[in-house]
Design an enzyme around this catalytic site. Structure first.
Site, PDB file in Angstrom:
ATOM      1  N   PRO A  94      56.996  26.197  22.011  1.00 40.09           N
ATOM      2  CA  PRO A  94      57.758  25.853  21.043  1.00 40.09           C
ATOM      3  C   PRO A  94      57.564  26.585  19.829  1.00 40.09           C
ATOM      4  O   PRO A  94      58.220  26.704  18.814  1.00 40.09           O
ATOM      5  CB  PRO A  94      57.612  24.298  20.689  1.00 40.09           C
ATOM      6  CG  PRO A  94      56.654  23.662  21.452  1.00 40.09           C
ATOM      7  CD  PRO A  94      56.393  24.823  22.593  1.00 40.09           C
ATOM      8  N   GLU A 121      50.859  19.650  24.980  1.00 42.18           N
ATOM      9  CA  GLU A 121      49.821  19.077  24.107  1.00 42.18           C
ATOM     10  C   GLU A 121      49.150  20.351  23.572  1.00 42.18           C
ATOM     11  O   GLU A 121      48.413  20.371  22.435  1.00 42.18           O
ATOM     12  CB  GLU A 121      48.716  18.388  24.903  1.00 42.18           C
ATOM     13  CG  GLU A 121      49.176  17.369  25.485  1.00 42.18           C
ATOM     14  CD  GLU A 121      49.715  17.415  26.878  1.00 42.18           C
ATOM     15  OE1 GLU A 121      50.230  18.390  27.422  1.00 42.18           O
ATOM     16  OE2 GLU A 121      49.581  16.133  27.536  1.00 42.18           O
ATOM     17  N   ARG A 159      70.578  37.344  35.608  1.00 43.53           N
ATOM     18  CA  ARG A 159      71.935  37.920  35.631  1.00 43.53           C
ATOM     19  C   ARG A 159      72.221  39.016  35.029  1.00 43.53           C
ATOM     20  O   ARG A 159      73.300  39.497  35.207  1.00 43.53           O
ATOM     21  CB  ARG A 159      72.576  36.519  35.170  1.00 43.53           C
ATOM     22  CG  ARG A 159      72.465  36.081  33.860  1.00 43.53           C
ATOM     23  CD  ARG A 159      73.020  34.745  33.599  1.00 43.53           C
ATOM     24  NE  ARG A 159      74.666  34.817  33.444  1.00 43.53           N
ATOM     25  CZ  ARG A 159      75.482  35.421  32.580  1.00 43.53           C
ATOM     26  NH1 ARG A 159      74.913  36.025  31.691  1.00 43.53           N
ATOM     27  NH2 ARG A 159      76.888  35.426  32.859  1.00 43.53           N
ATOM     28  N   ASP A 174      80.509  38.200  27.907  1.00 44.47           N
ATOM     29  CA  ASP A 174      79.717  36.789  27.793  1.00 44.47           C
ATOM     30  C   ASP A 174      79.717  36.745  26.252  1.00 44.47           C
ATOM     31  O   ASP A 174      79.665  37.571  25.477  1.00 44.47           O
ATOM     32  CB  ASP A 174      78.140  37.009  28.263  1.00 44.47           C
ATOM     33  CG  ASP A 174      78.080  36.990  29.757  1.00 44.47           C
ATOM     34  OD1 ASP A 174      79.266  36.268  30.250  1.00 44.47           O
ATOM     35  OD2 ASP A 174      77.033  37.079  30.097  1.00 44.47           O
TER      36      ASP A 174
HETATM   37  N1  ADE Z   1      57.419  24.193  25.816  1.00 45.42           N
HETATM   38  C1  ADE Z   1      57.792  22.931  25.336  1.00 45.42           C
HETATM   39  N2  ADE Z   1      58.560  23.035  24.400  1.00 45.42           N
HETATM   40  C2  ADE Z   1      59.424  24.451  24.396  1.00 45.42           C
HETATM   41  C3  ADE Z   1      60.326  25.180  24.047  1.00 45.42           C
HETATM   42  N3  ADE Z   1      61.237  24.286  23.137  1.00 45.42           N
HETATM   43  N4  ADE Z   1      60.465  26.363  24.272  1.00 45.42           N
HETATM   44  C4  ADE Z   1      59.627  26.930  25.088  1.00 45.42           C
HETATM   45  N5  ADE Z   1      58.520  26.325  25.845  1.00 45.42           N
HETATM   46  C5  ADE Z   1      58.508  25.053  25.401  1.00 45.42           C
END
Ligand code: ADE
Length: 251
Positions: A94, A121, A159, A174
Protein backbone atom coordinates in the site's frame (compact mmCIF):
# COMPACT_ATOMS: atom_id res chain seq x y z
CA UNK A 1 6.66 -12.09 -21.49
CA UNK A 2 7.58 -14.04 -18.39
CA UNK A 3 6.10 -13.06 -15.01
CA UNK A 4 7.36 -14.62 -11.77
CA UNK A 5 5.25 -14.08 -8.67
CA UNK A 6 6.62 -14.68 -5.16
CA UNK A 7 3.96 -15.35 -2.55
CA UNK A 8 3.16 -17.14 0.69
CA UNK A 9 -0.17 -18.25 -0.80
CA UNK A 10 0.42 -19.83 -4.22
CA UNK A 11 -2.99 -21.53 -4.12
CA UNK A 12 -4.69 -18.10 -4.42
CA UNK A 13 -3.49 -17.86 -8.01
CA UNK A 14 -5.02 -21.12 -9.28
CA UNK A 15 -8.46 -19.79 -10.18
CA UNK A 16 -7.87 -16.41 -11.83
CA UNK A 17 -4.99 -17.58 -14.01
CA UNK A 18 -6.82 -20.59 -15.39
CA UNK A 19 -9.71 -18.79 -17.10
CA UNK A 20 -10.40 -16.25 -19.84
CA UNK A 21 -7.69 -14.15 -21.42
CA UNK A 22 -5.02 -15.57 -19.11
CA UNK A 23 -5.61 -19.15 -20.09
CA UNK A 24 -5.71 -18.15 -23.74
CA UNK A 25 -2.49 -16.12 -23.47
CA UNK A 26 -0.74 -18.95 -21.62
CA UNK A 27 -1.98 -21.59 -24.09
CA UNK A 28 -0.72 -19.48 -26.99
CA UNK A 29 2.69 -19.00 -25.31
CA UNK A 30 2.23 -15.22 -25.23
CA UNK A 31 2.96 -15.19 -21.52
CA UNK A 32 4.48 -17.54 -18.96
CA UNK A 33 3.40 -17.04 -15.35
CA UNK A 34 5.34 -18.86 -12.62
CA UNK A 35 4.19 -18.85 -9.01
CA UNK A 36 6.84 -19.44 -6.32
CA UNK A 37 6.25 -20.14 -2.66
CA UNK A 38 8.51 -17.91 -0.55
CA UNK A 39 8.36 -20.59 2.16
CA UNK A 40 10.31 -22.95 -0.12
CA UNK A 41 13.32 -20.67 0.31
CA UNK A 42 13.61 -21.09 4.08
CA UNK A 43 16.20 -23.47 5.56
CA UNK A 44 14.84 -24.13 9.04
CA UNK A 45 12.73 -27.08 10.11
CA UNK A 46 9.56 -25.01 10.56
CA UNK A 47 9.93 -22.93 7.36
CA UNK A 48 9.58 -19.69 9.24
CA UNK A 49 9.07 -16.63 7.03
CA UNK A 50 8.36 -13.91 9.58
CA UNK A 51 9.66 -12.61 12.87
CA UNK A 52 9.01 -9.92 15.50
CA UNK A 53 9.57 -6.29 14.62
CA UNK A 54 12.82 -4.82 16.02
CA UNK A 55 11.89 -2.10 18.45
CA UNK A 56 8.61 -3.78 19.31
CA UNK A 57 5.08 -3.20 18.11
CA UNK A 58 2.22 -5.34 16.95
CA UNK A 59 2.46 -7.66 13.98
CA UNK A 60 5.12 -9.78 12.41
CA UNK A 61 7.54 -8.73 9.70
CA UNK A 62 8.50 -10.84 6.68
CA UNK A 63 12.15 -11.88 6.97
CA UNK A 64 14.52 -10.76 4.23
CA UNK A 65 16.42 -14.03 3.61
CA UNK A 66 13.72 -16.16 1.92
CA UNK A 67 12.60 -13.22 -0.25
CA UNK A 68 16.14 -12.39 -1.39
CA UNK A 69 16.83 -16.06 -2.09
CA UNK A 70 13.59 -16.53 -4.01
CA UNK A 71 14.32 -13.49 -6.22
CA UNK A 72 17.93 -14.61 -6.76
CA UNK A 73 16.77 -18.09 -7.74
CA UNK A 74 14.29 -16.68 -10.29
CA UNK A 75 16.94 -14.29 -11.63
CA UNK A 76 19.52 -17.02 -12.13
CA UNK A 77 16.91 -19.14 -13.90
CA UNK A 78 16.13 -16.23 -16.24
CA UNK A 79 19.81 -15.38 -16.82
CA UNK A 80 20.45 -19.02 -17.77
CA UNK A 81 18.24 -18.49 -20.79
CA UNK A 82 18.79 -14.84 -21.66
CA UNK A 83 20.01 -11.53 -20.31
CA UNK A 84 17.12 -9.03 -20.33
CA UNK A 85 18.10 -5.33 -20.48
CA UNK A 86 15.94 -4.58 -17.48
CA UNK A 87 14.38 -6.90 -14.95
CA UNK A 88 11.91 -5.01 -12.77
CA UNK A 89 11.45 -6.45 -9.26
CA UNK A 90 8.18 -5.02 -7.98
CA UNK A 91 6.99 -5.12 -4.39
CA UNK A 92 3.19 -4.92 -4.01
CA UNK A 93 2.48 -2.71 -1.02
CA UNK A 94 0.00 0.00 0.00
CA UNK A 95 3.03 2.32 0.23
CA UNK A 96 3.88 1.97 -3.48
CA UNK A 97 3.18 4.39 -6.34
CA UNK A 98 -0.43 4.20 -7.40
CA UNK A 99 -0.96 1.69 -10.20
CA UNK A 100 -2.74 3.03 -13.30
CA UNK A 101 -3.11 2.32 -17.01
CA UNK A 102 0.04 4.22 -17.95
CA UNK A 103 2.08 2.03 -15.59
CA UNK A 104 0.43 -1.10 -17.06
CA UNK A 105 1.54 0.12 -20.50
CA UNK A 106 5.06 0.79 -19.25
CA UNK A 107 5.30 -2.69 -17.67
CA UNK A 108 3.93 -4.41 -20.79
CA UNK A 109 7.08 -3.35 -22.66
CA UNK A 110 9.39 -5.52 -20.50
CA UNK A 111 10.20 -9.14 -21.34
CA UNK A 112 10.26 -10.18 -17.66
CA UNK A 113 8.67 -9.05 -14.40
CA UNK A 114 9.20 -10.29 -10.87
CA UNK A 115 6.37 -9.49 -8.44
CA UNK A 116 6.79 -9.86 -4.67
CA UNK A 117 3.61 -10.12 -2.60
CA UNK A 118 4.12 -8.58 0.83
CA UNK A 119 1.86 -9.20 3.80
CA UNK A 120 0.16 -6.22 5.38
CA UNK A 121 2.05 -6.38 8.68
CA UNK A 122 5.22 -5.49 6.88
CA UNK A 123 8.27 -6.56 4.96
CA UNK A 124 11.82 -6.07 6.19
CA UNK A 125 12.92 -2.65 4.92
CA UNK A 126 16.03 -4.12 3.26
CA UNK A 127 13.78 -5.78 0.69
CA UNK A 128 12.60 -2.32 -0.41
CA UNK A 129 16.04 -0.78 -0.23
CA UNK A 130 18.20 -3.44 -1.83
CA UNK A 131 15.99 -5.84 -3.80
CA UNK A 132 12.86 -4.15 -5.16
CA UNK A 133 13.33 -1.76 -8.09
CA UNK A 134 9.77 -0.47 -7.80
CA UNK A 135 6.80 -0.55 -5.40
CA UNK A 136 3.18 -0.53 -6.53
CA UNK A 137 -0.12 -0.02 -4.72
CA UNK A 138 -3.45 -0.78 -6.42
CA UNK A 139 -5.34 1.74 -4.32
CA UNK A 140 -5.54 3.62 -1.06
CA UNK A 141 -6.85 0.75 1.04
CA UNK A 142 -5.14 -2.10 2.83
CA UNK A 143 -5.44 -5.72 1.71
CA UNK A 144 -4.26 -8.73 3.68
CA UNK A 145 -1.35 -9.06 1.30
CA UNK A 146 -0.06 -8.27 -2.15
CA UNK A 147 -1.59 -11.35 -3.85
CA UNK A 148 -4.77 -9.73 -5.18
CA UNK A 149 -2.72 -6.69 -6.15
CA UNK A 150 -0.28 -8.90 -8.10
CA UNK A 151 -3.25 -10.45 -9.93
CA UNK A 152 -4.62 -7.01 -10.79
CA UNK A 153 -1.25 -5.83 -12.11
CA UNK A 154 -0.71 -9.07 -14.05
CA UNK A 155 -4.13 -8.95 -15.69
CA UNK A 156 -3.82 -5.28 -16.65
CA UNK A 157 -0.39 -5.94 -18.20
CA UNK A 158 -1.13 -9.25 -19.93
CA UNK A 159 -4.17 -7.92 -21.79
CA UNK A 160 -1.94 -5.26 -23.37
CA UNK A 161 0.52 -7.80 -24.82
CA UNK A 162 0.33 -8.08 -28.60
CA UNK A 163 -2.02 -10.88 -29.68
CA UNK A 164 -3.70 -11.39 -26.29
CA UNK A 165 -6.90 -9.51 -27.14
CA UNK A 166 -8.54 -10.17 -30.49
CA UNK A 167 -9.00 -7.09 -32.72
CA UNK A 168 -12.68 -7.03 -31.74
CA UNK A 169 -11.63 -6.55 -28.11
CA UNK A 170 -8.90 -4.03 -28.85
CA UNK A 171 -7.54 -2.18 -25.84
CA UNK A 172 -7.37 1.10 -27.78
CA UNK A 173 -10.85 2.30 -26.79
CA UNK A 174 -10.51 1.25 -23.17
CA UNK A 175 -11.27 3.70 -20.43
CA UNK A 176 -8.00 5.43 -19.41
CA UNK A 177 -6.10 4.59 -22.61
CA UNK A 178 -6.45 8.16 -23.92
CA UNK A 179 -6.80 9.56 -20.43
CA UNK A 180 -10.62 9.56 -20.71
CA UNK A 181 -13.34 7.24 -19.46
CA UNK A 182 -14.95 5.13 -22.17
CA UNK A 183 -18.11 6.25 -24.02
CA UNK A 184 -21.45 4.48 -23.29
CA UNK A 185 -22.02 1.22 -25.18
CA UNK A 186 -25.27 -0.41 -26.30
CA UNK A 187 -26.22 -3.66 -27.97
CA UNK A 188 -29.51 -5.15 -29.22
CA UNK A 189 -32.41 -4.74 -28.68
CA UNK A 190 -32.58 -1.14 -29.93
CA UNK A 191 -35.47 -0.48 -27.51
CA UNK A 192 -35.53 -2.30 -24.17
CA UNK A 193 -38.41 -1.70 -21.74
CA UNK A 194 -39.02 1.55 -23.55
CA UNK A 195 -35.39 2.74 -23.25
CA UNK A 196 -34.07 3.48 -26.72
CA UNK A 197 -30.48 3.37 -27.92
CA UNK A 198 -29.30 6.88 -29.00
CA UNK A 199 -30.42 7.47 -32.59
CA UNK A 200 -26.95 8.37 -33.88
CA UNK A 201 -25.64 4.86 -33.13
CA UNK A 202 -28.22 3.36 -35.48
CA UNK A 203 -27.55 5.91 -38.24
CA UNK A 204 -24.66 4.07 -39.89
CA UNK A 205 -22.87 7.45 -40.16
CA UNK A 206 -19.42 6.54 -38.82
CA UNK A 207 -18.20 10.14 -38.72
CA UNK A 208 -21.15 11.20 -36.56
CA UNK A 209 -20.80 8.10 -34.37
CA UNK A 210 -17.11 8.83 -33.71
CA UNK A 211 -17.95 12.44 -32.88
CA UNK A 212 -20.75 11.41 -30.50
CA UNK A 213 -18.53 8.84 -28.76
CA UNK A 214 -15.73 11.33 -28.28
CA UNK A 215 -18.14 13.92 -26.79
CA UNK A 216 -19.69 11.31 -24.51
CA UNK A 217 -16.25 10.16 -23.31
CA UNK A 218 -15.35 13.77 -22.49
CA UNK A 219 -18.71 14.48 -20.80
CA UNK A 220 -18.56 11.30 -18.76
CA UNK A 221 -15.00 12.04 -17.65
CA UNK A 222 -15.98 15.61 -16.75
CA UNK A 223 -18.87 14.35 -14.62
CA UNK A 224 -17.18 11.41 -12.92
CA UNK A 225 -13.43 12.01 -12.91
CA UNK A 226 -12.80 15.67 -13.79
CA UNK A 227 -9.23 15.49 -12.51
CA UNK A 228 -8.37 13.13 -15.39
CA UNK A 229 -9.06 15.86 -17.96
CA UNK A 230 -5.95 17.85 -17.00
CA UNK A 231 -3.72 15.12 -18.41
CA UNK A 232 -6.03 13.84 -21.19
CA UNK A 233 -5.13 14.02 -24.85
CA UNK A 234 -7.55 16.78 -26.01
CA UNK A 235 -7.71 19.26 -28.88
CA UNK A 236 -7.89 22.98 -28.10
CA UNK A 237 -11.51 22.92 -29.30
CA UNK A 238 -12.32 20.15 -26.85
CA UNK A 239 -10.67 22.09 -24.04
CA UNK A 240 -12.81 25.13 -24.90
CA UNK A 241 -15.95 22.96 -24.86
CA UNK A 242 -15.02 21.67 -21.42
CA UNK A 243 -14.53 25.19 -20.07
CA UNK A 244 -17.95 26.12 -21.46
CA UNK A 245 -19.62 23.06 -19.91
CA UNK A 246 -17.93 23.75 -16.57
CA UNK A 247 -19.22 27.34 -16.71
CA UNK A 248 -22.75 26.13 -17.40
CA UNK A 249 -22.83 23.70 -14.50
CA UNK A 250 -21.46 26.08 -11.88
CA UNK A 251 -24.06 28.03 -9.85
N1 ADE B 1 -0.88 -5.03 -0.04
C1 ADE B 1 -1.79 -4.67 0.86
N2 ADE B 1 -2.56 -3.67 0.39
C2 ADE B 1 -2.13 -3.40 -0.86
C3 ADE B 1 -2.50 -2.46 -1.85
N3 ADE B 1 -3.49 -1.59 -1.67
N4 ADE B 1 -1.81 -2.46 -3.01
C4 ADE B 1 -0.79 -3.31 -3.20
N5 ADE B 1 -0.40 -4.21 -2.30
C5 ADE B 1 -1.05 -4.26 -1.14
Amino acid sequence: MRIDILTLFPEMFQGPFSVGIFQRAIDRDLVEVNIHNIRDFTHDKHHIVDDYSYGGGAGMVLKPEPIFEAVESVKSDIYNEEKPDKLPVILLTPQGRLFRQQIAQELSSYSHLILICGRYEGVDERVRQHLATDELSIGDYVLGGGELAAMVVTEAVVRLLPGVLGSEESALDDSHTAGLLEYPQYTRPSVYRGWAVPEVLLSGDHGQIEKWRRQQAILRTLKRRPELLDKADLTSEERKLIEKLKGESSP
